[in-house]
Design a protein around this motif. Sequence first.
Motif, mmCIF file in Angstrom:
data_model
loop_
_atom_site.group_PDB
_atom_site.id
_atom_site.type_symbol
_atom_site.label_atom_id
_atom_site.label_comp_id
_atom_site.label_asym_id
_atom_site.label_seq_id
_atom_site.Cartn_x
_atom_site.Cartn_y
_atom_site.Cartn_z
ATOM 1 N N THR A 176 0.805 -1.259 -0.001
ATOM 2 C CA THR A 176 -0.017 -0.077 -0.025
ATOM 3 C C THR A 176 0.725 1.307 0.052
ATOM 4 O O THR A 176 1.598 1.476 0.978
ATOM 5 N N GLN A 177 0.631 1.954 -1.060
ATOM 6 C CA GLN A 177 1.221 3.308 -1.045
ATOM 7 C C GLN A 177 0.770 4.556 0.008
ATOM 8 O O GLN A 177 -0.364 4.544 0.110
ATOM 9 N N LEU A 178 1.779 5.182 0.630
ATOM 10 C CA LEU A 178 1.218 6.068 1.534
ATOM 11 C C LEU A 178 1.877 7.526 1.042
ATOM 12 O O LEU A 178 3.052 7.516 0.830
ATOM 13 N N LEU A 179 1.262 8.444 1.249
ATOM 14 C CA LEU A 179 1.734 9.866 0.941
ATOM 15 C C LEU A 179 1.586 10.465 2.180
ATOM 16 O O LEU A 179 0.402 10.978 2.959
ATOM 17 N N GLU A 180 2.629 11.286 2.772
ATOM 18 C CA GLU A 180 2.607 11.992 3.932
ATOM 19 C C GLU A 180 2.594 13.436 3.398
ATOM 20 O O GLU A 180 3.767 14.120 2.720
ATOM 21 N N GLN A 181 1.449 14.285 3.855
ATOM 22 C CA GLN A 181 1.713 15.645 3.699
ATOM 23 C C GLN A 181 1.939 16.450 5.057
ATOM 24 O O GLN A 181 1.399 16.083 5.863
ATOM 25 N N SER A 182 2.788 17.568 4.637
ATOM 26 C CA SER A 182 3.049 18.394 5.833
ATOM 27 C C SER A 182 3.289 19.794 5.353
ATOM 28 O O SER A 182 3.827 19.935 4.166
ATOM 29 N N PRO A 183 2.856 20.871 6.074
ATOM 30 C CA PRO A 183 2.075 20.743 7.303
ATOM 31 C C PRO A 183 0.551 20.261 7.028
ATOM 32 O O PRO A 183 0.259 20.343 5.919
ATOM 33 N N GLN A 184 -0.296 19.880 8.078
ATOM 34 C CA GLN A 184 -1.482 19.691 8.021
ATOM 35 C C GLN A 184 -2.249 20.745 7.856
ATOM 36 O O GLN A 184 -3.289 21.015 7.317
ATOM 37 N N PHE A 185 -1.800 21.663 8.745
ATOM 38 C CA PHE A 185 -2.587 23.116 8.689
ATOM 39 C C PHE A 185 -1.510 24.166 8.618
ATOM 40 O O PHE A 185 -0.702 24.168 9.160
ATOM 41 N N LEU A 186 -2.097 25.199 7.914
ATOM 42 C CA LEU A 186 -1.098 26.467 7.812
ATOM 43 C C LEU A 186 -1.939 27.723 7.513
ATOM 44 O O LEU A 186 -2.969 27.759 6.837
ATOM 45 N N SER A 187 -1.501 28.589 8.468
ATOM 46 C CA SER A 187 -2.476 29.863 8.573
ATOM 47 C C SER A 187 -1.225 30.996 8.332
ATOM 48 O O SER A 187 -0.307 31.114 9.336
ATOM 49 N N ILE A 188 -1.346 31.834 7.219
ATOM 50 C CA ILE A 188 -0.347 32.916 7.352
ATOM 51 C C ILE A 188 -0.900 33.860 6.581
ATOM 52 O O ILE A 188 -2.233 34.239 6.352
ATOM 53 N N GLN A 189 -0.246 35.151 6.711
ATOM 54 C CA GLN A 189 -0.784 36.565 6.118
ATOM 55 C C GLN A 189 -0.672 36.580 4.723
ATOM 56 O O GLN A 189 0.211 35.910 4.314
ATOM 57 N N GLU A 190 -1.602 37.354 4.261
ATOM 58 C CA GLU A 190 -1.357 37.848 2.836
ATOM 59 C C GLU A 190 -0.171 38.354 2.267
ATOM 60 O O GLU A 190 0.441 39.082 3.299
ATOM 61 N N GLY A 191 0.396 37.728 1.090
ATOM 62 C CA GLY A 191 1.660 38.426 0.937
ATOM 63 C C GLY A 191 3.121 37.465 1.231
ATOM 64 O O GLY A 191 3.979 37.691 0.639
ATOM 65 N N GLU A 192 2.707 36.542 2.017
ATOM 66 C CA GLU A 192 3.920 35.645 2.777
ATOM 67 C C GLU A 192 3.870 34.440 1.678
ATOM 68 O O GLU A 192 3.057 34.164 0.849
ATOM 69 N N ASN A 193 5.247 33.600 1.871
ATOM 70 C CA ASN A 193 5.442 32.715 0.883
ATOM 71 C C ASN A 193 5.340 31.475 1.897
ATOM 72 O O ASN A 193 5.461 31.480 2.900
ATOM 73 N N LEU A 194 5.019 30.345 1.055
ATOM 74 C CA LEU A 194 4.783 29.100 1.862
ATOM 75 C C LEU A 194 5.247 27.822 0.958
ATOM 76 O O LEU A 194 5.119 28.081 -0.398
ATOM 77 N N THR A 195 5.393 26.780 1.770
ATOM 78 C CA THR A 195 5.644 25.578 0.899
ATOM 79 C C THR A 195 4.938 24.426 1.620
ATOM 80 O O THR A 195 5.320 24.110 2.949
ATOM 81 N N VAL A 196 4.447 23.762 0.795
ATOM 82 C CA VAL A 196 3.890 22.370 1.353
ATOM 83 C C VAL A 196 4.633 21.105 0.677
ATOM 84 O O VAL A 196 5.025 21.141 -0.544
ATOM 85 N N TYR A 197 4.644 20.107 1.721
ATOM 86 C CA TYR A 197 5.602 18.860 1.327
ATOM 87 C C TYR A 197 4.613 17.581 1.133
ATOM 88 O O TYR A 197 3.833 17.553 1.768
ATOM 89 N N CYS A 198 5.087 16.781 0.162
ATOM 90 C CA CYS A 198 4.389 15.625 0.052
ATOM 91 C C CYS A 198 5.386 14.555 -0.226
ATOM 92 O O CYS A 198 6.293 14.693 -0.943
ATOM 93 N N ASN A 199 5.487 13.514 0.974
ATOM 94 C CA ASN A 199 6.614 12.724 0.998
ATOM 95 C C ASN A 199 6.003 11.083 1.106
ATOM 96 O O ASN A 199 5.006 10.845 1.625
#
Lengths: 113, 112
Positions: A1-24
Amino acid sequence: TQLLEQSPQFLSIQEGENLTVYCNSSSVFSSLQWYRQEPGEGPVLLVTVVTGGEVKKLKRLTFQFGDARKDSSLHITAAQTGDTGLYLCAGEVTGAGSYQLTFGKGTKLSVIP
Amino acid sequence: SQTIHQWPATLVQPVGSPLSLECTVEGTSNPNLYWYRQAAGRGLQLLFYSVGIGQISSEVPQNLSASRPQDRQFILSSKKLLLSDSGFYLCAWNNGANYGYTFGSGTRLTVV
């Protein structure tokens, strides 16, 4: 069974900021897809990456597929309130003539004005 | 252009009642069809997929069944619903590797 882990689960940021979401994953996928989902709606495909090391850009969104085709990242530059939603990564495996997706649990992004 | 229709949008059913959710695709032929269930705002679990008329594969043991009576029609059914069948059900289609899925707008099922 293939599993995909995403992080972070929740992300709250201000408008204009940068962010990265990961999938492993420890599994190799023929492709990696990213979807965005609004509450009460079905997911909508953002991008498909196929080749190891591939980078795709969609306006302020940059998607990268890992060299070994086991992981991916989504980077958003200068986030806007319209980017708010649930971001899902999905790895594709082929077999028996079908193309099945295994989904991560998602990253819930909130962009605050 | 291709479209996918899924109905109803919401459904409240008592425990022990039957279920029938329908999904139809327009503008394509011989699509691969999928039923997914999503727990409260989280990832999707594949329930069934079909590569052709009458061909159904089940991914998890459950109280549900699926049928594909026509090329572009996919039906999710149950004879007797359980409380644990509550959830957000999504139908999807695709036509080949690396092309991504197109999802319907989903059915919110609440079993009471």
